[in-house]
Design a protein around this motif. Structure first.
Motif, PDB file in Angstrom:
ATOM      1  N   ALA A 181      -0.727   0.126  -6.831  1.00 35.63           N
ATOM      2  CA  ALA A 181      -1.769   0.674  -7.697  1.00 35.63           C
ATOM      3  C   ALA A 181      -3.155   0.168  -7.332  1.00 35.63           C
ATOM      4  CB  ALA A 181      -1.472   0.318  -9.154  1.00 35.63           C
ATOM      5  N   GLY A 182      -3.233  -0.953  -6.619  1.00 38.64           N
ATOM      6  CA  GLY A 182      -4.528  -1.551  -6.324  1.00 38.64           C
ATOM      7  C   GLY A 182      -5.085  -1.242  -4.956  1.00 38.64           C
ATOM      8  N   VAL A 183      -4.468  -0.314  -4.225  1.00 35.27           N
ATOM      9  CA  VAL A 183      -4.938  -0.043  -2.864  1.00 35.27           C
ATOM     10  C   VAL A 183      -5.237   1.444  -2.656  1.00 35.27           C
ATOM     11  CG1 VAL A 183      -3.657  -2.003  -1.929  1.00 35.27           C
ATOM     12  CG2 VAL A 183      -2.582   0.252  -1.960  1.00 35.27           C
ATOM     13  N   GLY A 184      -6.030   1.715  -1.631  1.00 37.79           N
ATOM     14  CA  GLY A 184      -6.313   3.091  -1.215  1.00 37.79           C
ATOM     15  C   GLY A 184      -6.921   3.935  -2.307  1.00 37.79           C
ATOM     16  N   GLU A 185      -6.460   5.176  -2.398  1.00 33.26           N
ATOM     17  CA  GLU A 185      -7.016   6.124  -3.354  1.00 33.26           C
ATOM     18  C   GLU A 185      -6.604   5.815  -4.795  1.00 33.26           C
ATOM     19  OE1 GLU A 185      -3.497   9.513  -3.006  1.00 33.26           O
ATOM     20  OE2 GLU A 185      -5.478   9.900  -2.143  1.00 33.26           O
ATOM     21  N   ASN A 186      -5.763   4.826  -4.971  1.00 32.32           N
ATOM     22  CA  ASN A 186      -5.314   4.469  -6.314  1.00 32.32           C
ATOM     23  C   ASN A 186      -6.325   3.610  -7.073  1.00 32.32           C
ATOM     24  OD1 ASN A 186      -2.801   5.751  -5.854  1.00 32.32           O
ATOM     25  ND2 ASN A 186      -2.049   3.918  -4.814  1.00 32.32           N
ATOM     26  N   PHE A 187      -7.276   3.053  -6.337  1.00 31.95           N
ATOM     27  CA  PHE A 187      -8.225   2.146  -6.978  1.00 31.95           C
ATOM     28  C   PHE A 187      -9.624   2.380  -6.428  1.00 31.95           C
ATOM     29  CE2 PHE A 187     -10.367  -1.980  -7.528  1.00 31.95           C
ATOM     30  CZ  PHE A 187     -10.196  -2.144  -8.888  1.00 31.95           C
ATOM     31  N   ASP A 188     -10.573   2.605  -7.325  1.00 31.05           N
ATOM     32  CA  ASP A 188     -11.961   2.849  -6.947  1.00 31.05           C
ATOM     33  C   ASP A 188     -12.668   1.500  -6.801  1.00 31.05           C
ATOM     34  OD1 ASP A 188     -14.737   3.397  -6.907  1.00 31.05           O
ATOM     35  OD2 ASP A 188     -14.432   5.277  -8.003  1.00 31.05           O
ATOM     36  N   GLN A 189     -12.954   1.122  -5.565  1.00 24.50           N
ATOM     37  CA  GLN A 189     -13.563  -0.176  -5.311  1.00 24.50           C
ATOM     38  C   GLN A 189     -14.999  -0.266  -5.849  1.00 24.50           C
ATOM     39  OE1 GLN A 189     -12.151  -2.832  -4.122  1.00 24.50           O
ATOM     40  NE2 GLN A 189     -10.206  -2.008  -3.378  1.00 24.50           N
ATOM     41  N   THR A 190     -15.662   0.876  -5.967  1.00 23.67           N
ATOM     42  CA  THR A 190     -17.044   0.878  -6.448  1.00 23.67           C
ATOM     43  C   THR A 190     -17.124   0.583  -7.938  1.00 23.67           C
ATOM     44  OG1 THR A 190     -17.688   2.476  -4.746  1.00 23.67           O
ATOM     45  CG2 THR A 190     -19.164   2.230  -6.640  1.00 23.67           C
ATOM     46  N   THR A 191     -16.290   1.278  -8.710  1.00 22.75           N
ATOM     47  CA  THR A 191     -16.313   1.106 -10.164  1.00 22.75           C
ATOM     48  C   THR A 191     -15.315   0.059 -10.639  1.00 22.75           C
ATOM     49  OG1 THR A 191     -14.681   2.873 -10.478  1.00 22.75           O
ATOM     50  CG2 THR A 191     -17.012   3.500 -10.471  1.00 22.75           C
ATOM     51  N   ARG A 192     -14.461  -0.428  -9.719  1.00 19.18           N
ATOM     52  CA  ARG A 192     -13.427  -1.401 -10.051  1.00 19.18           C
ATOM     53  C   ARG A 192     -12.514  -0.870 -11.150  1.00 19.18           C
ATOM     54  NH1 ARG A 192     -12.771  -4.501  -6.036  1.00 19.18           N
ATOM     55  NH2 ARG A 192     -12.140  -6.358  -7.206  1.00 19.18           N
ATOM     56  N   THR A 193     -12.121   0.395 -11.013  1.00 18.75           N
ATOM     57  CA  THR A 193     -11.224   1.015 -11.979  1.00 18.75           C
ATOM     58  C   THR A 193     -10.099   1.741 -11.255  1.00 18.75           C
ATOM     59  OG1 THR A 193     -12.574   3.038 -12.017  1.00 18.75           O
ATOM     60  CG2 THR A 193     -13.043   1.357 -13.702  1.00 18.75           C
ATOM     61  N   PHE A 194      -8.997   1.916 -11.960  1.00 22.14           N
ATOM     62  CA  PHE A 194      -7.869   2.648 -11.398  1.00 22.14           C
ATOM     63  C   PHE A 194      -8.102   4.145 -11.524  1.00 22.14           C
ATOM     64  CE2 PHE A 194      -6.134  -1.470 -12.593  1.00 22.14           C
ATOM     65  CZ  PHE A 194      -5.474  -1.825 -11.429  1.00 22.14           C
TER      66      PHE A 194
END
Length: 228
Positions: free
Chosen positions: A90-103
């Motif tokens: 859930a915390g990698v790739g398209e599953n997690f938005d690194q910019t907004t730090r949200t799933f």
């Protein structure tokens, strides 16, 4: 300056500040590892601290864990491994938005898959709880993820039963329990955290945070049916 840690008093102050921030976020972090051997916070836990592992590596872990669980549906360890693999995916790739730090939506579906696997694990009533997997699941149920304080409290209890029993773990259990409307459990966990806290400054911070959590002034939801 405040974060010059050469002074013992300043190190204590930083610890208290981090503890306060973690609790004010509604238990959404493992209290920055305070009072335990756990390191990192919410997003380190989901990434598995895996460094340069690719998305394919995580996907392979999920597939292997799924095969194992399906082949041995009464193997509690297999379901725990699947829950952890899904949570980390859930915390990698398209599953997690690194910019907004949200799933993202796909990340939240992975979190729900982790929940389903974990509930299979819990239903098998393992004699010795998997503390590492329980800690991972606390993150799955925390704010910023599935936001289910009742399940977070239950997972935290399993982590404590497995030996992760510093004051930080009891403090987090208290916050989750209060958020879930489980007042008696919250009071017992809060008392234990205060008993284990190693100085007055920490105890004062904890007491203030517990008071806020109990009165509903900290974040979180209370969608679960209140219980003792």
């Amino acid at each position: 300056m405040l974060f010059d840690l050469r002074s013992r008093g300043r190190r204590r102050m930083v610890k208290v500040i981090y503890l306060g921030l973690a609790i004010l976020m509604g238990g959404g972090l493992i209290l920055f590892g305070v009072g335990s051997g756990v390191s990192g916070g919410l997003f380190d836990a989901f990434s598995g601290n895996s460094g340069g592992s690719s998305d394919n590596t995580f996907e392979e872990r999920v597939e292997k864990a799924q095969d194992r669980a399906q082949a041995s549906p009464k193997d509690a360890a297999a379901w725990a491994a699947l829950a952890v693999a899904e949570a980390q995916m859930a915390g990698v790739g398209e599953n997690f938005d690194q910019t907004t730090r949200t799933f993202t939506d796909s990340g939240k579906e992975r979190l729900r898959a982790a929940d389903r696997a974990w509930q299979r694990y819990v239903a098998l009533d393992p004699k010795k709880p998997d503390g590492a997997a329980a800690t991972q699941m606390v993150q799955v149920y925390a704010q910023g993820a599935l936001n289910d304080p009742a399940k977070a409290a239950a997972a935290q209890e399993m982590a404590i039963a497995a030996g992760q029993d510093g004051y930080g773990q009891y403090a987090q259990l208290a916050v989750f329990a209060y958020q879930a409307g489980q007042t008696r459990k919250g009071d017992l966990a809060a008392d234990k955290a205060l008993e284990l806290a190693d100085d007055k400054m920490l105890r004062d911070q904890l007491e203030a945070s517990f008071k806020q959590a109990k009165s509903g002034q900290l974040g979180g939801t209370t969608t679960a049916t209140p219980s003792g």
